[in-house]
Design a protein around this motif. Structure first.
Motif, mmCIF file in Angstrom:
data_model
loop_
_atom_site.group_PDB
_atom_site.id
_atom_site.type_symbol
_atom_site.label_atom_id
_atom_site.label_comp_id
_atom_site.label_asym_id
_atom_site.label_seq_id
_atom_site.Cartn_x
_atom_site.Cartn_y
_atom_site.Cartn_z
ATOM 1 N N THR A 28 2.787 7.375 -6.300
ATOM 2 C CA THR A 28 1.526 7.637 -6.313
ATOM 3 C C THR A 28 1.893 10.053 -6.084
ATOM 4 N N LEU A 63 -6.923 3.131 0.765
ATOM 5 C CA LEU A 63 -6.613 3.401 -0.371
ATOM 6 C C LEU A 63 -8.152 4.572 -0.672
ATOM 7 N N VAL A 103 0.472 -1.075 0.215
ATOM 8 C CA VAL A 103 0.310 0.032 -0.029
ATOM 9 C C VAL A 103 0.917 0.934 0.254
ATOM 10 N N TYR A 104 2.149 1.062 0.739
ATOM 11 C CA TYR A 104 2.657 2.410 1.073
ATOM 12 C C TYR A 104 3.187 2.687 -0.439
ATOM 13 N N VAL A 159 -6.636 8.115 0.169
ATOM 14 C CA VAL A 159 -6.064 8.893 -0.988
ATOM 15 C C VAL A 159 -6.538 9.206 -2.604
ATOM 16 N N TRP A 188 -9.023 5.257 -9.821
ATOM 17 C CA TRP A 188 -9.207 5.754 -8.103
ATOM 18 C C TRP A 188 -10.221 5.917 -7.975
ATOM 19 N N LEU A 201 2.489 1.973 -2.978
ATOM 20 C CA LEU A 201 0.798 2.866 -4.192
ATOM 21 C C LEU A 201 0.917 3.986 -3.816
ATOM 22 N N VAL A 202 0.700 4.276 -2.458
ATOM 23 C CA VAL A 202 0.727 5.810 -1.870
ATOM 24 C C VAL A 202 2.004 6.824 -2.828
#
Lengths: 97, 333
Positions: A60, B94, A53-54, B97, B112, A56-57
């Motif tokens: 981005t 998720l 997840v990190y 974000v 998204w 990904l975040v």
């Protein structure tokens, strides 16, 4: 110069967390005494989830930051120039992806 | 009224605020698939853009208060429910974000969108599983969690998971009814009653299943002390259902949301009645799980100052952004 803030933060955290081992409460309780009865697989699974997840975040986020830096600061339109064609190579509002 | 009960009440109230406030945030993501047009989705997200952050922090308040006031619960329950809670956190990340990135994205906006839908539905589902697993009880030995990694995964918890998704869907839909207008609001109004029916089915299912599965709960519900206190609950739920049907038919703006909140409050009250006086059903009471009284009193002094402040600025935020949200208005970030 840019990443120096991140480096200092990480250096501080590593010092705190590694330096206090093997105590979790210094001089009073050891880390091994404070551990929850969770299996290694569970904790490993959660670590993997956080890493994914990190990535990904933050991936981005860094992509967006680099794009913003490349586009440069937004230029406020000069009232006298508003009706003219926009200058080549400068967008007023950077788009993301 | 001793300080242990006061802290239990603070945590219960904080979690109720979380369920209602983040309930409609997550609910918007849950009903997203029914409104595929991009402009409408932008509008729906704009209705909560200024407030969703603060709404989520009530969960943190509940968790932190649990850590301070009832450390035994925090230690054992969070270990027992480790996997669903980690999954819930990933979903919340998720979802959060996607709120920020979706507004700026162009090529990957649909991805998204999926993150928003999946994150919202997943977070609601895993919260429901956590709730069901908590009601089932946590096996303890010597004050430590002694069960296995998947004790939380049972048919009952899957039911409560789906039930909470239905609850949040109704809350989200009713919030959107209050904040939108014209054609979008009309289509949302048509959703309200079907979602209410789905919620009532789930509430019935959980109400029937819980005492069947937990004999202690059954004994308490049908005891002389509790039965006459719990008896009004089904009638109040029926009354809310009737009022909700009328409100949806007559296209009221805010009444559906008030009634949806009433459903949640009624269900929550039933849950609290089920749990009392246990901190961990059905083995550890509140007083057994509480921190020392001096800690509780000390932290209570801080809470008494901070909580009204939080309520005040929360209400101010909602008041500043009151009224309908329309197309073409600036993004509220």
């Amino acid at each position: 110069m840019g990443p120096s803030g991140f480096i200092t933060l990480l250096a501080g955290w590593v010092t705190t967390e590694v330096g206090r081992q093997p105590w979790v409460v210094y001089g009073v309780m050891r880390t091994s005494q404070a551990v929850s009865p969770l299996s290694a697989q569970q904790v490993g699974l959660s670590l993997m989830a956080f890493v994914i997840v990190y990535f990904l975040v933050f991936g981005t986020g860094i992509y967006y930051m680099l794009k913003l830096m490349h586009a440069g600061p937004a230029v406020a339109p000069d009232p006298g120039q508003e009706n003219q064609a926009p200058r080549a190579g400068r967008r007023a509002q950077p788009a993301l992806v | 009224m001793d300080v242990t009960v006061v802290w239990a009440a603070i945590i219960a109230l904080g979690l109720l605020f979380y369920v209602v406030l983040d309930g409609f945030d997550l609910g918007i993501g849950i009903v997203f698939p029914l409104f595929p047009e991009e402009r409408e989705r932008d509008l729906m997200m704009n209705t909560v853009a200024p407030v969703w952050d603060g709404n989520e922090t009530w969960l943190v308040l509940g968790g932190a208060a649990l850590f301070g006031a009832f450390p035994l619960v925090y230690a054992t329950v969070l270990s027992a429910l480790y996997l669903p809670l980690v999954a819930m956190l990933a979903c919340l990340i998720l979802r959060g974000v996607s709120f920020e990135i979706r507004g700026k994205a162009s090529r990957t906006k649909h991805l998204w969108d999926l993150a928003f839908i999946g994150g919202s539905t997943g977070a609601a589902f895993f919260q429901g599983i956590t709730l069901g697993a908590f009601i089932q009880g946590i096996p303890l030995a010597n004050g430590e969690f002694s069960g296995d990694a998947f004790g939380w995964l049972t048919p009952f918890t899957l039911l409560t998971g789906c039930g909470l998704v239905a609850t949040y869907a109704l809350l989200g839909c009713c919030w959107l009814v209050a904040k939108t207008e014209a054609d979008l609001q009309r289509r949302l109004h048509r959703l309200v009653w079907p979602l209410t029916l789905v919620l009532i089915v789930f509430m019935l299912a959980v109400t029937i299943w819980t005492p069947l599965q937990e004999p202690d709960v059954a004994a308490r519900w049908f005891s002389a002390q509790w039965f006459h206190r719990m008896l009004p609950a089904p009638f109040l739920v029926a009354l809310c259902a009737y009022l909700m049907r009328r409100a949806a038919r007559e296209r009221h703006h805010t009444r559906p949301f008030i009634l949806a909140t009433s459903f949640v409050v009624l269900g929550y009250a039933g849950l609290l009645a089920t749990l009392w006086p246990y901190a961990i059903p059905s083995s550890v009471t509140l007083w057994q799980a509480a921190a020392p009284e001096r800690s509780l009193t000390f932290t209570l002094k801080g809470a008494v100052v901070i909580l009204p402040l939080i309520m005040a600025y929360t209400m101010l935020g909602y008041w500043v952004f009151r009224g309908k949200v329309r197309h073409g208005e600036p993004h509220y970030h």
